[in-house]
Design a protein around this motif. Structure first.
Motif, PDB file in Angstrom:
ATOM      1  N   ALA A 112       0.837  -1.197   0.000  1.00 52.59           N
ATOM      2  CA  ALA A 112       0.000   0.000   0.000  1.00 52.59           C
ATOM      3  C   ALA A 112       0.872   1.246   0.000  1.00 52.59           C
ATOM      4  O   ALA A 112       2.081   1.189   0.282  1.00 52.59           O
ATOM      5  N   GLY A 113       0.242   2.353  -0.303  1.00 57.62           N
ATOM      6  CA  GLY A 113       0.975   3.605  -0.294  1.00 57.62           C
ATOM      7  C   GLY A 113       0.056   4.804  -0.262  1.00 57.62           C
ATOM      8  O   GLY A 113      -0.998   4.811  -0.891  1.00 57.62           O
ATOM      9  N   VAL A 114       0.443   5.771   0.538  1.00 54.12           N
ATOM     10  CA  VAL A 114      -0.171   7.085   0.528  1.00 54.12           C
ATOM     11  C   VAL A 114       0.944   8.052   0.166  1.00 54.12           C
ATOM     12  O   VAL A 114       2.127   7.697   0.242  1.00 54.12           O
ATOM     13  N   PRO A 115       0.626   9.266  -0.288  1.00 56.14           N
ATOM     14  CA  PRO A 115       1.683  10.193  -0.714  1.00 56.14           C
ATOM     15  C   PRO A 115       2.821  10.318   0.291  1.00 56.14           C
ATOM     16  O   PRO A 115       2.612  10.657   1.447  1.00 56.14           O
ATOM     17  N   GLY A 116       4.019   9.964  -0.159  1.00 56.71           N
ATOM     18  CA  GLY A 116       5.205  10.085   0.665  1.00 56.71           C
ATOM     19  C   GLY A 116       5.497   8.909   1.571  1.00 56.71           C
ATOM     20  O   GLY A 116       6.488   8.918   2.299  1.00 56.71           O
ATOM     21  N   PHE A 117       4.647   7.864   1.525  1.00 54.18           N
ATOM     22  CA  PHE A 117       4.883   6.739   2.424  1.00 54.18           C
ATOM     23  C   PHE A 117       4.349   5.461   1.799  1.00 54.18           C
ATOM     24  O   PHE A 117       3.134   5.283   1.655  1.00 54.18           O
ATOM     25  N   ALA A 118       5.265   4.557   1.426  1.00 53.99           N
ATOM     26  CA  ALA A 118       4.891   3.267   0.839  1.00 53.99           C
ATOM     27  C   ALA A 118       5.136   2.159   1.850  1.00 53.99           C
ATOM     28  O   ALA A 118       6.091   2.206   2.635  1.00 53.99           O
ATOM     29  N   VAL A 119       4.253   1.152   1.836  1.00 57.39           N
ATOM     30  CA  VAL A 119       4.344   0.016   2.756  1.00 57.39           C
ATOM     31  C   VAL A 119       4.331  -1.269   1.948  1.00 57.39           C
ATOM     32  O   VAL A 119       3.431  -1.496   1.138  1.00 57.39           O
ATOM     33  N   ASN A 120       5.351  -2.105   2.155  1.00 58.05           N
ATOM     34  CA  ASN A 120       5.426  -3.428   1.531  1.00 58.05           C
ATOM     35  C   ASN A 120       5.860  -4.417   2.603  1.00 58.05           C
ATOM     36  O   ASN A 120       7.042  -4.546   2.901  1.00 58.05           O
ATOM     37  N   ASP A 121       4.896  -5.110   3.182  1.00 57.91           N
ATOM     38  CA  ASP A 121       5.160  -6.000   4.306  1.00 57.91           C
ATOM     39  C   ASP A 121       4.797  -7.435   3.951  1.00 57.91           C
ATOM     40  O   ASP A 121       3.813  -7.685   3.248  1.00 57.91           O
ATOM     41  N   THR A 122       5.600  -8.365   4.462  1.00 58.71           N
ATOM     42  CA  THR A 122       5.302  -9.792   4.324  1.00 58.71           C
ATOM     43  C   THR A 122       5.540 -10.469   5.662  1.00 58.71           C
ATOM     44  O   THR A 122       6.588 -10.284   6.284  1.00 58.71           O
ATOM     45  N   ILE A 123       4.573 -11.247   6.100  1.00 60.82           N
ATOM     46  CA  ILE A 123       4.672 -11.964   7.365  1.00 60.82           C
ATOM     47  C   ILE A 123       4.474 -13.445   7.088  1.00 60.82           C
ATOM     48  O   ILE A 123       3.487 -13.842   6.460  1.00 60.82           O
ATOM     49  N   HIS A 124       5.418 -14.258   7.529  1.00 73.04           N
ATOM     50  CA  HIS A 124       5.325 -15.710   7.413  1.00 73.04           C
ATOM     51  C   HIS A 124       5.217 -16.305   8.812  1.00 73.04           C
ATOM     52  O   HIS A 124       5.913 -15.876   9.734  1.00 73.04           O
ATOM     53  N   SER A 125       4.365 -17.297   8.949  1.00 74.62           N
ATOM     54  CA  SER A 125       4.195 -17.959  10.237  1.00 74.62           C
ATOM     55  C   SER A 125       3.999 -19.448  10.018  1.00 74.62           C
ATOM     56  O   SER A 125       3.358 -19.860   9.048  1.00 74.62           O
ATOM     57  N   SER A 126       4.538 -20.254  10.920  1.00 76.57           N
ATOM     58  CA  SER A 126       4.317 -21.693  10.877  1.00 76.57           C
ATOM     59  C   SER A 126       3.849 -22.158  12.247  1.00 76.57           C
ATOM     60  O   SER A 126       4.225 -21.581  13.281  1.00 76.57           O
ATOM     61  N   SER A 127       3.015 -23.207  12.234  1.00 76.49           N
ATOM     62  CA  SER A 127       2.454 -23.683  13.495  1.00 76.49           C
ATOM     63  C   SER A 127       2.281 -25.195  13.444  1.00 76.49           C
ATOM     64  O   SER A 127       2.355 -25.820  12.381  1.00 76.49           O
ATOM     65  N   THR A 128       2.013 -25.764  14.611  1.00 74.17           N
ATOM     66  CA  THR A 128       1.667 -27.181  14.704  1.00 74.17           C
ATOM     67  C   THR A 128       0.210 -27.360  14.279  1.00 74.17           C
ATOM     68  O   THR A 128      -0.505 -26.387  14.020  1.00 74.17           O
TER      69      THR A 128
END
Length: 238
Positions: free
Chosen positions: A68-84
């Motif tokens: 995502a991005g708004v003027p002057g600030f871009a966000v590129n996030d990735t979250i990985h999770s593993s569980s039983t």
């Protein structure tokens, strides 16, 4: 009066009675991939996100992305999770890129030992990455695994009890049911169950809203996140 437990109990009994007649699609029965559009409070689209669940021999792998991005600030996030299979966390990876400031952090959970190790891989990675160890409760869950665990509990007619959830630091999380609420889905009014999730941590105290479909998988149809600059809404794309 909180009518959610009563409603969910009826739903769970109905699904059990239907047996194979119920189409058990999506998590927690099958792999699942959900796509969301991210919109500013004015309705302007600012990006997209996704939630993915993949079943493995030992449990589940989850992934969440936000672009995502708004003027002057871009966000590129990735979250990985593993569980039983019981949805107790084994590992959490957070890769954030906020306005070209990148971080990569990993938390490894040792459920038997009752401890977890948090490692900063970037920018402190290399020969001596930053590390810290902390105690965890029985069957500790990271934030992403917790979101899927909540869906399983709701689908079984149970409210999720308050608990400590880990996303780097530990956060006290509480879910409150406020009642049935209509929201537009594909431009059609849809009855959902509205829950408010309160989160309190060492340096934060906030809440966000989740609107769950009344289906067997308890699919999150909409998520509202209030920030200082305004409210962002994630809407499921069918």
């Amino acid at each position: 009066m909180n009518h959610l437990p009563h409603f969910l109990s009826i739903t769970a009994c109905f699904l059990a009675a239907c047996g194979l007649a119920v189409a058990q699609n999506g998590f927690p029965w099958q792999n699942e991939s959900l796509r969301y559009s991210m919109n500013w409070q004015s309705g302007l689209s600012v990006g997209d996100g996704s939630l993915t669940a993949h079943k493995t021999e030992s449990g589940w792998n989850f992934e969440a992305t936000v672009n995502a991005g708004v003027p002057g600030f871009a966000v590129n996030d990735t979250i990985h999770s593993s569980s039983t299979q019981s949805l107790c966390s084994t590992q959490l990876d957070r890769e954030f890129n906020h306005a070209n400031k990148k971080t990569h952090e990993r938390t490894t959970f040792d459920q038997k030992a009752g401890s977890a190790e948090r490692t900063t891989l970037f920018p402190d990675g290399g020969a001596k990455p930053g590390k810290s160890t902390f105690d965890i409760p029985s069957c500790a869950r990271d934030a992403l695994t917790f979101l899927y665990y909540a869906r399983v509990e709701l689908g079984q007619g149970r409210m999720v009890p308050p608990q400590r959830v880990f996303f780097g630091s530990g956060y006290d999380v509480k879910m409150d049911y406020t009642g049935a609420q209509n929201i537009p889905v594909d431009k059609k009014p849809t009855v959902t169950d509205h829950l408010v999730v309160s989160v309190k941590g060492p340096k934060s105290d906030f809440h966000f809203e989740v609107f769950y479909a009344r289906d067997a998988a308890r699919t999150p149809l909409q998520i509202k996140i209030p920030l200082s600059m305004g409210t962002f809404t994630l809407d499921l794309v069918r």
